[in-house]
Design a protein around this motif. Structure first.
Motif, PDB file in Angstrom:
ATOM      1  N   ASP A 272       0.826  -1.214   0.000  1.00 32.03           N
ATOM      2  CA  ASP A 272       0.000   0.000   0.000  1.00 32.03           C
ATOM      3  C   ASP A 272       0.857   1.259   0.000  1.00 32.03           C
ATOM      4  N   ASP A 273       1.914   1.258   0.786  1.00 30.25           N
ATOM      5  CA  ASP A 273       2.769   2.445   0.878  1.00 30.25           C
ATOM      6  C   ASP A 273       3.469   2.728  -0.446  1.00 30.25           C
ATOM      7  N   ILE A 274       4.022   1.697  -1.061  1.00 26.74           N
ATOM      8  CA  ILE A 274       4.764   1.897  -2.306  1.00 26.74           C
ATOM      9  C   ILE A 274       3.840   2.309  -3.449  1.00 26.74           C
ATOM     10  N   LEU A 275       2.702   1.653  -3.589  1.00 20.25           N
ATOM     11  CA  LEU A 275       1.780   2.002  -4.672  1.00 20.25           C
ATOM     12  C   LEU A 275       1.227   3.416  -4.497  1.00 20.25           C
ATOM     13  N   LYS A 276       1.091   3.864  -3.273  1.00 12.31           N
ATOM     14  CA  LYS A 276       0.583   5.205  -3.008  1.00 12.31           C
ATOM     15  C   LYS A 276       1.636   6.279  -3.244  1.00 12.31           C
ATOM     16  N   PHE A 357      10.229 -13.764  10.676  1.00  7.14           N
ATOM     17  CA  PHE A 357      11.318 -13.116  11.404  1.00  7.14           C
ATOM     18  C   PHE A 357      11.470 -11.631  11.046  1.00  7.14           C
ATOM     19  N   ASN A 358      10.781 -11.181   9.999  1.00 10.44           N
ATOM     20  CA  ASN A 358      10.865  -9.770   9.644  1.00 10.44           C
ATOM     21  C   ASN A 358      10.017  -8.921  10.587  1.00 10.44           C
ATOM     22  N   THR A 359      10.438  -7.682  10.791  1.00  8.42           N
ATOM     23  CA  THR A 359       9.742  -6.772  11.696  1.00  8.42           C
ATOM     24  C   THR A 359       9.219  -5.561  10.931  1.00  8.42           C
ATOM     25  N   LYS A 360       8.291  -4.839  11.561  1.00 11.48           N
ATOM     26  CA  LYS A 360       7.776  -3.620  10.937  1.00 11.48           C
ATOM     27  C   LYS A 360       8.891  -2.584  10.788  1.00 11.48           C
ATOM     28  N   GLU A 361       9.810  -2.537  11.739  1.00 10.19           N
ATOM     29  CA  GLU A 361      10.933  -1.611  11.654  1.00 10.19           C
ATOM     30  C   GLU A 361      11.766  -1.892  10.408  1.00 10.19           C
ATOM     31  N   GLU A 362      11.959  -3.165  10.087  1.00  9.60           N
ATOM     32  CA  GLU A 362      12.698  -3.529   8.879  1.00  9.60           C
ATOM     33  C   GLU A 362      11.949  -3.101   7.620  1.00  9.60           C
ATOM     34  N   ILE A 363      10.645  -3.275   7.634  1.00 11.54           N
ATOM     35  CA  ILE A 363       9.836  -2.893   6.475  1.00 11.54           C
ATOM     36  C   ILE A 363       9.844  -1.374   6.309  1.00 11.54           C
ATOM     37  N   ASP A 364       9.742  -0.639   7.398  1.00 13.21           N
ATOM     38  CA  ASP A 364       9.798   0.825   7.323  1.00 13.21           C
ATOM     39  C   ASP A 364      11.133   1.284   6.736  1.00 13.21           C
ATOM     40  N   TYR A 365      12.202   0.674   7.188  1.00 12.80           N
ATOM     41  CA  TYR A 365      13.531   1.018   6.673  1.00 12.80           C
ATOM     42  C   TYR A 365      13.615   0.715   5.178  1.00 12.80           C
ATOM     43  N   THR A 366      13.096  -0.455   4.771  1.00 14.73           N
ATOM     44  CA  THR A 366      13.141  -0.851   3.362  1.00 14.73           C
ATOM     45  C   THR A 366      12.335   0.111   2.501  1.00 14.73           C
ATOM     46  N   ILE A 367      11.164   0.503   2.975  1.00 11.47           N
ATOM     47  CA  ILE A 367      10.328   1.449   2.223  1.00 11.47           C
ATOM     48  C   ILE A 367      11.053   2.774   2.039  1.00 11.47           C
ATOM     49  N   GLU A 368      11.674   3.253   3.111  1.00  8.70           N
ATOM     50  CA  GLU A 368      12.417   4.516   3.051  1.00  8.70           C
ATOM     51  C   GLU A 368      13.549   4.444   2.031  1.00  8.70           C
ATOM     52  N   VAL A 369      14.334   3.370   2.093  1.00  7.46           N
ATOM     53  CA  VAL A 369      15.462   3.196   1.174  1.00  7.46           C
ATOM     54  C   VAL A 369      14.967   3.033  -0.254  1.00  7.46           C
ATOM     55  N   LYS A 371      12.231   4.144  -1.700  1.00 11.11           N
ATOM     56  CA  LYS A 371      11.733   5.400  -2.272  1.00 11.11           C
ATOM     57  C   LYS A 371      12.875   6.283  -2.770  1.00 11.11           C
ATOM     58  N   ARG A 372      13.884   6.481  -1.941  1.00 12.34           N
ATOM     59  CA  ARG A 372      14.966   7.368  -2.369  1.00 12.34           C
ATOM     60  C   ARG A 372      15.851   6.727  -3.435  1.00 12.34           C
ATOM     61  N   THR A 373      15.946   5.388  -3.424  1.00 12.78           N
ATOM     62  CA  THR A 373      16.728   4.709  -4.457  1.00 12.78           C
ATOM     63  C   THR A 373      16.054   4.821  -5.814  1.00 12.78           C
ATOM     64  N   VAL A 374      14.740   4.638  -5.845  1.00  8.45           N
ATOM     65  CA  VAL A 374      13.990   4.793  -7.093  1.00  8.45           C
ATOM     66  C   VAL A 374      14.143   6.217  -7.619  1.00  8.45           C
ATOM     67  N   GLU A 375      13.991   7.182  -6.746  1.00 10.15           N
ATOM     68  CA  GLU A 375      14.108   8.588  -7.160  1.00 10.15           C
ATOM     69  C   GLU A 375      15.505   8.882  -7.709  1.00 10.15           C
ATOM     70  N   ARG A 376      16.524   8.390  -7.031  1.00 10.76           N
ATOM     71  CA  ARG A 376      17.906   8.656  -7.461  1.00 10.76           C
ATOM     72  C   ARG A 376      18.211   7.997  -8.806  1.00 10.76           C
ATOM     73  N   LEU A 377      17.829   6.735  -8.955  1.00 14.78           N
ATOM     74  CA  LEU A 377      18.133   6.021 -10.196  1.00 14.78           C
ATOM     75  C   LEU A 377      17.339   6.570 -11.374  1.00 14.78           C
ATOM     76  N   ARG A 378      16.118   7.031 -11.117  1.00 15.05           N
ATOM     77  CA  ARG A 378      15.332   7.615 -12.207  1.00 15.05           C
ATOM     78  C   ARG A 378      15.945   8.926 -12.705  1.00 15.05           C
ATOM     79  N   LYS A 379      16.539   9.678 -11.801  1.00 21.15           N
ATOM     80  CA  LYS A 379      17.202  10.923 -12.209  1.00 21.15           C
ATOM     81  C   LYS A 379      18.400  10.641 -13.107  1.00 21.15           C
ATOM     82  N   LEU A 380      19.020   9.472 -12.904  1.00 19.01           N
ATOM     83  CA  LEU A 380      20.186   9.105 -13.696  1.00 19.01           C
ATOM     84  C   LEU A 380      19.825   8.375 -14.983  1.00 19.01           C
ATOM     85  N   SER A 381      18.564   7.931 -15.071  1.00 16.00           N
ATOM     86  CA  SER A 381      18.159   7.082 -16.194  1.00 16.00           C
ATOM     87  C   SER A 381      17.783   7.896 -17.430  1.00 16.00           C
TER      88      SER A 381
END
Length: 384
Positions: A272-276, A357-369, A371-381
């Motif tokens: 939900d977070d990523i699609l939004k 074994f995954n936690t919500k904290e891990e998912i929050d971190y992954t979502i954060e990373v 988002k900024r990785t997609v934005e950075r790579l798209r700027k270079l693409s």
């Protein structure tokens, strides 16, 4: 932070699994086929594991045959059924999105004179039941459709497929590697004749799996040698890993319902977070009929391996597809089969697969990373 989100490739073994494997290597190390007391002690663990696994899928212990893993099980189920029934017919039905253990085996059988129908799938990865019925011929001897896809997580209607196969007197095999432990499997109610599974997908050891063979089904023997596994599959028993497999199943059965609900909650939160918040993103696979732990996105304008390595540098492990073909450099045959609606001219398809074994904290971190990785790579693409 280091986050492991590649559980569809393999899972971390339970502590109890590692302990029982060590115990069997250290204490019950004898050949389980030997008649002396040392051998009988090792054999007890094997038969206990067989009972645990049989109970998981509502089978008889005698219908569980241990193998080196699901790749062997898939090969044996398809080849064994084809060779034993070739006088009845030489037609096999499978789908375009099966694991390569199935697809490559079917391809080899085609070279040997068998005819294979590869059913297409819709944009969600589901086969069409009407197309399956229309594909059945008088010489059809086997239907092999996976229970759930390893890349996009789509769950196939295996109960309906089993009913169709049963009414026609056709053998039904399912690769249930991703499904077991994440959804209920009942080989009797689902009319499954043959089922493949690996231990390392459910927090068990690598290098061990099983093939369920319905007591009414006869397959050609896959491996000649000694008389192990009722003379159907020769080879010295891997007692430590088999015992570990049994322990993983024992643990899983106690918490499966709660684990599935917990993982589903993390999965839906992630999706939900990523699609939004990340535009030009496609969720691959069915949203409704989906494994609890599977997330597969396509991001427009990004190259897959660059995206994977960028996430790895941030401590996040995920996959661009099936781990079995990660080094091939080829496009995913599963994503390709979904059709043009699931594609961008240039885009990275990435699979995140969760575990208990995954936690919500891990998912929050992954979502954060992410988002900024997609934005950075798209700027270079140059393609975005």
């Amino acid at each position: 932070m280091r986050v492991y989100l590649d559980n569809a490739a393999t899972t971390r073994p339970y502590n109890e699994v590692r302990e029982i494997v060590d115990e069997y290597n250290d204490k019950y190390y004898a050949n389980a086929s030997s008649l002396h007391s040392f051998g009988r002690e090792a054999r007890k663990g094997i038969e206990w594991a067989r009972e645990e696994i049989a109970g998981l899928i509502n089978a008889s212990p005698r219908e569980i045959i241990f193998t080196s893993g699901a790749t062997e099980s898939d090969n044996w189920a398809i080849r064994g059924a084809a060779y034993h029934n070739k006088n009845k017919g030489r037609h096999i039905i499978t789908s375009a999105i099966e694991h390569h253990a199935v697809l490559h085996t079917c391809s080899q059988l085609e070279k040997e004179g068998f005819d294979v129908t590869y059913l297409p799938v819709d944009s969600d990865g589901n086969i069409n039941i009407r197309e399956l019925k229309d594909a059945i011929r008088e010489d059809t001897i086997l239907i092999s459709i996976m229970a759930a896809n390893n890349e996009i997580g789509t769950i196939e209607p295996i109960k309906e497929i089993g009913e169709i196969a049963g009414k026609k007197g056709i053998l039904f095999h399912t690769d249930a590697v991703q499904a077991v432990g994440k959804m209920d499997i009942d080989v009797d109610k689902m009319n499954i004749d043959l089922l493949s599974m690996s231990a390392h997908k459910i927090h068990g050891p690598k290098g061990v799996g099983f093939l369920y063979i319905n007591k009414k089904v006869i397959l050609d023997v896959f491996m000649q040698g000694g008389g192990q596994e009722r003379a159907l599959r020769a080879g010295t028993y891997n007692a430590p890993s088999i015992a570990g497999f049994g322990k993983a199943v024992e643990i899983m059965k106690k918490s499966m319902s709660d684990d599935v609900k917990y993982i589903e909650k993390l999965r839906d939160y992630f999706i939900d977070d990523i699609l939004k918040n990340v535009p030009d993103t496609i969720l691959n696979g069915s949203r409704e009929h989906r494994l609890c732990n599977n997330i597969n996105f396509t991001f427009k304008g990004i190259e897959g391996e660059a995206f994977l390595y960028a996430l790895d540098l941030e401590g996040i492990a995920c996959s661009t597809g099936s781990a079995c073909t990660a080094d091939s450099g080829s496009e995913s045959h599963v994503i390709d089969a979904l059709g043009d609606s699931n594609k961008f001219e240039v885009g990275a398809s990435v699979r995140f697969s969760l575990s208990k074994f995954n936690t919500k904290e891990e998912i929050d971190y992954t979502i954060e990373v992410l988002k900024r990785t997609v934005e950075r790579l798209r700027k270079l693409s140059p393609f975005y």
